[in-house]
Design a protein around this motif. Structure first.
Motif, PDB file in Angstrom:
ATOM      1  N   GLU A  79       0.885  -0.994   0.086  1.00 34.94           N
ATOM      2  CA  GLU A  79      -0.069   0.292   0.125  1.00 34.94           C
ATOM      3  C   GLU A  79       0.956   1.267   0.031  1.00 34.94           C
ATOM      4  O   GLU A  79       1.962   1.324   0.588  1.00 34.94           O
ATOM      5  CB  GLU A  79      -0.900   0.096   1.074  1.00 34.94           C
ATOM      6  CG  GLU A  79      -1.653   1.312   1.123  1.00 34.94           C
ATOM      7  CD  GLU A  79      -2.610   1.474   2.828  1.00 34.94           C
ATOM      8  OE1 GLU A  79      -3.132   2.434   2.933  1.00 34.94           O
ATOM      9  OE2 GLU A  79      -2.123   0.563   3.643  1.00 34.94           O
ATOM     10  N   PHE A  80       0.558   2.163  -0.849  1.00 30.21           N
ATOM     11  CA  PHE A  80       1.399   3.550  -0.998  1.00 30.21           C
ATOM     12  C   PHE A  80       0.872   4.387   0.071  1.00 30.21           C
ATOM     13  O   PHE A  80      -0.538   4.643   0.502  1.00 30.21           O
ATOM     14  CB  PHE A  80       1.038   3.957  -2.411  1.00 30.21           C
ATOM     15  CG  PHE A  80       1.530   5.582  -2.309  1.00 30.21           C
ATOM     16  CD1 PHE A  80       3.044   5.765  -2.153  1.00 30.21           C
ATOM     17  CD2 PHE A  80       0.846   6.739  -2.627  1.00 30.21           C
ATOM     18  CE1 PHE A  80       3.481   7.099  -2.363  1.00 30.21           C
ATOM     19  CE2 PHE A  80       1.481   8.160  -2.610  1.00 30.21           C
ATOM     20  CZ  PHE A  80       2.818   8.048  -2.492  1.00 30.21           C
ATOM     21  N   ILE A  81       2.020   4.727   1.089  1.00 28.99           N
ATOM     22  CA  ILE A  81       1.497   5.507   2.335  1.00 28.99           C
ATOM     23  C   ILE A  81       1.873   7.049   2.076  1.00 28.99           C
ATOM     24  O   ILE A  81       0.928   7.594   2.301  1.00 28.99           O
ATOM     25  CB  ILE A  81       2.552   5.272   3.248  1.00 28.99           C
ATOM     26  CG1 ILE A  81       2.578   3.575   3.690  1.00 28.99           C
ATOM     27  CG2 ILE A  81       2.484   6.015   4.651  1.00 28.99           C
ATOM     28  CD1 ILE A  81       1.232   2.961   4.208  1.00 28.99           C
ATOM     29  N   GLY A  82       2.800   7.398   1.231  1.00 29.25           N
ATOM     30  CA  GLY A  82       3.006   8.791   0.852  1.00 29.25           C
ATOM     31  C   GLY A  82       4.321   9.297   1.038  1.00 29.25           C
ATOM     32  O   GLY A  82       5.307   8.288   0.794  1.00 29.25           O
ATOM     33  N   GLY A  83       4.670  10.483   0.653  1.00 25.31           N
ATOM     34  CA  GLY A  83       5.797  10.974   0.565  1.00 25.31           C
ATOM     35  C   GLY A  83       6.661  11.574   1.755  1.00 25.31           C
ATOM     36  O   GLY A  83       5.886  11.031   2.827  1.00 25.31           O
ATOM     37  N   CYS A  84       7.582  12.167   1.682  1.00 21.46           N
ATOM     38  CA  CYS A  84       8.270  12.840   2.894  1.00 21.46           C
ATOM     39  C   CYS A  84       7.237  13.531   4.231  1.00 21.46           C
ATOM     40  O   CYS A  84       7.179  13.212   5.242  1.00 21.46           O
ATOM     41  CB  CYS A  84       9.288  13.960   2.575  1.00 21.46           C
ATOM     42  SG  CYS A  84      10.355  14.293   3.979  1.00 21.46           S
ATOM     43  N   ASP A  85       6.486  14.456   3.562  1.00 21.34           N
ATOM     44  CA  ASP A  85       5.633  15.300   4.530  1.00 21.34           C
ATOM     45  C   ASP A  85       4.665  14.405   5.170  1.00 21.34           C
ATOM     46  O   ASP A  85       4.297  14.435   6.321  1.00 21.34           O
ATOM     47  CB  ASP A  85       4.890  16.185   3.672  1.00 21.34           C
ATOM     48  CG  ASP A  85       5.786  17.422   3.142  1.00 21.34           C
ATOM     49  OD1 ASP A  85       6.750  17.589   3.652  1.00 21.34           O
ATOM     50  OD2 ASP A  85       5.383  18.459   2.503  1.00 21.34           O
ATOM     51  N   ILE A  86       3.728  13.581   4.368  1.00 19.13           N
ATOM     52  CA  ILE A  86       2.925  12.584   4.960  1.00 19.13           C
ATOM     53  C   ILE A  86       3.467  11.686   5.898  1.00 19.13           C
ATOM     54  O   ILE A  86       3.053  11.445   7.110  1.00 19.13           O
ATOM     55  CB  ILE A  86       2.044  11.767   3.760  1.00 19.13           C
ATOM     56  CG1 ILE A  86       1.236  12.848   3.094  1.00 19.13           C
ATOM     57  CG2 ILE A  86       1.482  10.631   4.092  1.00 19.13           C
ATOM     58  CD1 ILE A  86       0.716  12.063   1.762  1.00 19.13           C
ATOM     59  N   VAL A  87       4.636  11.199   5.458  1.00 19.74           N
ATOM     60  CA  VAL A  87       5.512  10.016   6.559  1.00 19.74           C
ATOM     61  C   VAL A  87       5.905  10.799   7.758  1.00 19.74           C
ATOM     62  O   VAL A  87       5.668  10.367   8.949  1.00 19.74           O
ATOM     63  CB  VAL A  87       6.413   9.414   5.693  1.00 19.74           C
ATOM     64  CG1 VAL A  87       7.497   8.583   6.875  1.00 19.74           C
ATOM     65  CG2 VAL A  87       6.158   8.420   4.556  1.00 19.74           C
ATOM     66  N   ARG A  88       6.357  12.186   7.587  1.00 16.24           N
ATOM     67  CA  ARG A  88       6.647  12.833   8.902  1.00 16.24           C
ATOM     68  C   ARG A  88       5.539  13.176   9.601  1.00 16.24           C
ATOM     69  O   ARG A  88       5.774  12.941  10.837  1.00 16.24           O
ATOM     70  CB  ARG A  88       7.633  14.016   8.378  1.00 16.24           C
ATOM     71  CG  ARG A  88       8.019  14.716   9.379  1.00 16.24           C
ATOM     72  CD  ARG A  88       9.183  15.954   8.929  1.00 16.24           C
ATOM     73  NE  ARG A  88       8.247  17.074   8.219  1.00 16.24           N
ATOM     74  CZ  ARG A  88       8.381  17.318   7.260  1.00 16.24           C
ATOM     75  NH1 ARG A  88       9.497  17.032   6.540  1.00 16.24           N
ATOM     76  NH2 ARG A  88       7.570  18.296   6.608  1.00 16.24           N
ATOM     77  N   GLU A  89       4.626  13.519   9.087  1.00 12.09           N
ATOM     78  CA  GLU A  89       3.284  14.006   9.804  1.00 12.09           C
ATOM     79  C   GLU A  89       2.618  12.640  10.491  1.00 12.09           C
ATOM     80  O   GLU A  89       2.318  12.663  11.733  1.00 12.09           O
ATOM     81  CB  GLU A  89       2.083  14.711   8.994  1.00 12.09           C
ATOM     82  CG  GLU A  89       2.513  15.994   8.559  1.00 12.09           C
ATOM     83  CD  GLU A  89       1.583  16.759   7.453  1.00 12.09           C
ATOM     84  OE1 GLU A  89       0.369  15.845   7.451  1.00 12.09           O
ATOM     85  OE2 GLU A  89       2.120  17.439   6.931  1.00 12.09           O
ATOM     86  N   MET A  90       2.677  11.665   9.742  1.00 15.59           N
ATOM     87  CA  MET A  90       2.020  10.297  10.484  1.00 15.59           C
ATOM     88  C   MET A  90       2.954   9.995  11.635  1.00 15.59           C
ATOM     89  O   MET A  90       2.714   9.222  12.656  1.00 15.59           O
ATOM     90  CB  MET A  90       2.109   9.290   9.432  1.00 15.59           C
ATOM     91  CG  MET A  90       0.829   9.445   8.322  1.00 15.59           C
ATOM     92  SD  MET A  90       0.657   8.016   7.182  1.00 15.59           S
ATOM     93  CE  MET A  90       0.291   6.526   8.154  1.00 15.59           C
TER      94      MET A  90
END
Length: 110
Positions: A79-90
């Protein structure tokens, strides 16, 4: 181009956690890739880094595959989680750790 799609599909589906990134986990070639590597390393997650700089077709192919314009891109259990910003926020919200654990990925205790 389908060969690249098949390669990406195989990487995503055969590894629990995959990071398509610029450079390697040992030597990230951009700050955003480096940030995601730091987060995954901090969590003690076993993941595979795929260097998109090694292949122009791969660099474009992963953007087409995910329909996401930027790199790095993190996948968990296909499953695609996201890029840097999304990963950092999560990560900061504790959601990334929960998501990994709920998918059976071992995360180092804080």
């Amino acid at each position: 181009m389908s060969g690249i799609h098949d390669f990406i599909d195989n990487e995503v589906k055969s590894n629990d956690v995959v990071l398509f990134m610029k450079g390697t986990p040992q030597f990230p070639q951009c700050g955003f890739s480096g940030q995601v590597v730091q987060i995954l390393d901090h969590l003690g997650v076993d993941y595979k880094g795929v260097n998109v700089l090694a292949d122009a077709d791969l660099r474009q192919g992963i953007k087409d595959y995910s329909n996401w314009p930027t790199i790095p891109q993190l996948y968990v259990k296909g499953e695609f989680i996201g890029g840097c910003d999304i990963v950092r926020e999560m990560f900061q919200a504790g959601e990334l750790q929960q998501h990994l654990q709920s998918n059976g990925v071992t995360v180092r205790a804080a």
